[in-house]
Write a protein that holds these residues in place. Sequence first.
Motif, mmCIF file in Angstrom:
data_model
loop_
_atom_site.group_PDB
_atom_site.id
_atom_site.type_symbol
_atom_site.label_atom_id
_atom_site.label_comp_id
_atom_site.label_asym_id
_atom_site.label_seq_id
_atom_site.Cartn_x
_atom_site.Cartn_y
_atom_site.Cartn_z
ATOM 1 N N ARG A 297 0.814 -1.210 0.000
ATOM 2 C CA ARG A 297 0.000 0.000 0.000
ATOM 3 C C ARG A 297 0.852 1.266 0.000
ATOM 4 N NH1 ARG A 297 -4.782 -0.649 -1.684
ATOM 5 N NH2 ARG A 297 -5.483 1.189 -0.501
ATOM 6 N N SER A 298 2.085 1.163 -0.380
ATOM 7 C CA SER A 298 2.978 2.320 -0.442
ATOM 8 C C SER A 298 3.005 2.873 -1.860
ATOM 9 C CB SER A 298 4.400 1.931 -0.007
ATOM 10 O OG SER A 298 5.308 2.981 -0.282
ATOM 11 N N ALA A 299 2.518 4.109 -2.024
ATOM 12 C CA ALA A 299 2.510 4.731 -3.351
ATOM 13 C C ALA A 299 3.924 4.933 -3.872
ATOM 14 C CB ALA A 299 1.767 6.062 -3.281
ATOM 15 N N GLU A 300 4.843 5.326 -2.987
ATOM 16 C CA GLU A 300 6.216 5.569 -3.420
ATOM 17 C C GLU A 300 6.896 4.290 -3.902
ATOM 18 O OE1 GLU A 300 4.928 8.776 -0.749
ATOM 19 O OE2 GLU A 300 4.955 6.588 -0.585
ATOM 20 N N CYS A 301 6.621 3.180 -3.224
ATOM 21 C CA CYS A 301 7.209 1.904 -3.654
ATOM 22 C C CYS A 301 6.733 1.538 -5.058
ATOM 23 C CB CYS A 301 6.868 0.800 -2.656
ATOM 24 S SG CYS A 301 7.743 0.917 -1.067
ATOM 25 N N HIS A 302 5.442 1.697 -5.323
ATOM 26 C CA HIS A 302 4.915 1.387 -6.654
ATOM 27 C C HIS A 302 5.473 2.350 -7.697
ATOM 28 C CE1 HIS A 302 2.006 -1.792 -5.747
ATOM 29 N NE2 HIS A 302 1.721 -1.137 -4.633
ATOM 30 N N GLN A 303 5.543 3.619 -7.350
ATOM 31 C CA GLN A 303 6.016 4.628 -8.302
ATOM 32 C C GLN A 303 7.456 4.369 -8.734
ATOM 33 O OE1 GLN A 303 7.275 8.893 -7.252
ATOM 34 N NE2 GLN A 303 5.112 9.142 -7.802
ATOM 35 N N ILE A 336 -1.106 6.099 -8.273
ATOM 36 C CA ILE A 336 -2.113 7.177 -8.331
ATOM 37 C C ILE A 336 -3.306 6.848 -7.458
ATOM 38 C CG2 ILE A 336 -3.755 8.329 -9.864
ATOM 39 C CD1 ILE A 336 -1.656 8.146 -12.077
ATOM 40 N N GLU A 337 -3.694 5.592 -7.421
ATOM 41 C CA GLU A 337 -4.810 5.187 -6.559
ATOM 42 C C GLU A 337 -4.494 5.433 -5.083
ATOM 43 O OE1 GLU A 337 -6.901 1.013 -5.063
ATOM 44 O OE2 GLU A 337 -5.788 1.058 -6.964
ATOM 45 N N LEU A 338 -3.263 5.136 -4.694
ATOM 46 C CA LEU A 338 -2.866 5.290 -3.288
ATOM 47 C C LEU A 338 -2.553 6.737 -2.922
ATOM 48 C CD1 LEU A 338 -0.542 2.157 -3.019
ATOM 49 C CD2 LEU A 338 -2.815 2.414 -2.025
ATOM 50 N N LYS A 339 -2.079 7.514 -3.894
ATOM 51 C CA LYS A 339 -1.704 8.911 -3.622
ATOM 52 C C LYS A 339 -2.122 9.770 -4.816
ATOM 53 C CE LYS A 339 2.198 11.517 -1.698
ATOM 54 N NZ LYS A 339 3.648 11.460 -1.348
#
Length: 450
Positions: A297-303, A336-339
Amino acid sequence: MARPGPARLGLAVALGAAAGAGLGLGLLWVLRRRRDSSREAEARRSRAVPRVPVPGAAGDAVMDMPLLTQDEQVLERLDFVLRNISELRREVEELRNSLQHLAAEIVGEVRSYLEETQKVTRRRRFPFPRERSDSTGSSSIYFTASSGATNTDDGESEGGYTTANAESDYDRESERESEEGEDEVSCETVRMARRDSLDLVNEDETHFILDSLLEEGLGQLLQQADRLHSGDEQEKREGFQLLLNNKLAYADQKDFLWRLARAHSDMCEIVEDVDEKRSYASDGKEELEVALQKWDRSAECHQWYAVLCGQLSEHESIQKRIQTGYVFKEHIDKAIELKPDDPKSYYLLGRWCYQVSHLGWLEKRTAAALFEAPPTATVQDALQNFLRVEELSPGFSKAGRVYIAKCYRDLGNNSAAVLWINLASELPANTKEDAESERELEEMRSAQQE
C-alpha cells in the motif's frame, strides 16, 4: 663334678651344629615362601590390570604401564565432561554479564554519532536556495520511467545526516568549520554525561532509548537523503552512498527502502556505462520487490518500482520492453490510486500515454502478437495527464510543459502549442530530461517561425 670326656664333647658340638643348620634352613624356607607369595600376588594383579608397553627415553628399554579398567575409564571420562561443563558455565556467565553492558554501549555510540552529525548540519550555510530536481529522465519507448520533473511534495523535509563521501565539498567545508573547538568541548561533555546516565537505567529502559534514538536517526537520515536527491550529480552520489552505508540498520523500514531504490535510479541516470546502468536499475528493482511484499500500500514503492522497470527495460529487446510497459502502467495506476495528489505519478503516466500513442509499426505488431489486448492510449489521454500535473503543481517541470505543447501541436491546436512553448521557456532546465526538452523546444520554435 667329673669333667666330660672327649667323646661326649664332640657329640655335643655335632648336635649343636645340626640344630643350627636346621634353624637356618627353616628360616630360609620361610623367607622363600614369602617371596613366592609376593610374586603370585603381583602376577594376579598383572592379570587383573592389562599393561601396555610404553617406550622410555632414547636408548632406554621399553616399560610396561598398567591400563585403566573399564570402570576407571568411564569415571575418567565423566570427570572430563564435568570439568568442561564447569568451564562452559563460567564462560556463559561471563557472556551474560558482557551483554548487559552491550546495549548501553550501543546507545552511547549512536548518540555520539547523532550529535556529531547534528553539529555539522547546524553549521552548514547555503547562500542560494537550490532547485529541486529529479533523476528519472529517460529516452525509452512508451513505457519509459522518466520524469525529468521537480518533486514539490512538501511532506518530505530537508536536512539530516552527513554523507559518506569524504572527498566532497560538503565534507571539506565541514572539516574546516570543525576546527572551532568550542562546540567540540560542549558536545563531548554532553556525550559523557549521557553515557554515565546509562548505568542508571535497566535493560528494558535501555532498549526503549535505543529504539527512540534509531527512530530519530532514521528521520534525520531521510531528510538528508531527500536534500541530496534534489542536488547535483555529486550530491546524488553522496546520497546513494549515505543510504547504502545505513542499509544494515534500516533495511526493514519502508521509507528507507524506497529512497534507497530512488538513489539507485539516480545512479542509473548519472553513470554512462551500459552495464553499470543495468546493474543500478536491477539492484534498485530488487530492493523494491522485497519492499512491495511487505508494503503493497505504499505509493512511493509502486512509483519507483515502475521507474526502475522502465530504466532497466531501456537495455532490453523490443519484446521485453513491451512486456515491461504493462508492468509500468500497472504500478503507476496503483501509485495514483494510493496517492492521487502526487504530480510525479501523473507526469509518468502522461509520458507513457504519449509514447504509446506514437508507437511504430514494428512495436504495434509485436505487441499485438504478444498480447490479446495490446496497450492503447491517445495523445488526448497524455494531454489530460500533463494538464493534471500543472493543476497539482504549476511549473512542475520544463519537460512537462514541452510535452503539453507537443500534444497541442499533434492535435492541431497551434495557438495553444505556442502558449505552452512560451510557458516552457520560462522554466530552467533542472534535469537531464529538461535539457533534452530544451532542444525540442528550439525545434518547435523554429517550426512556428517558418
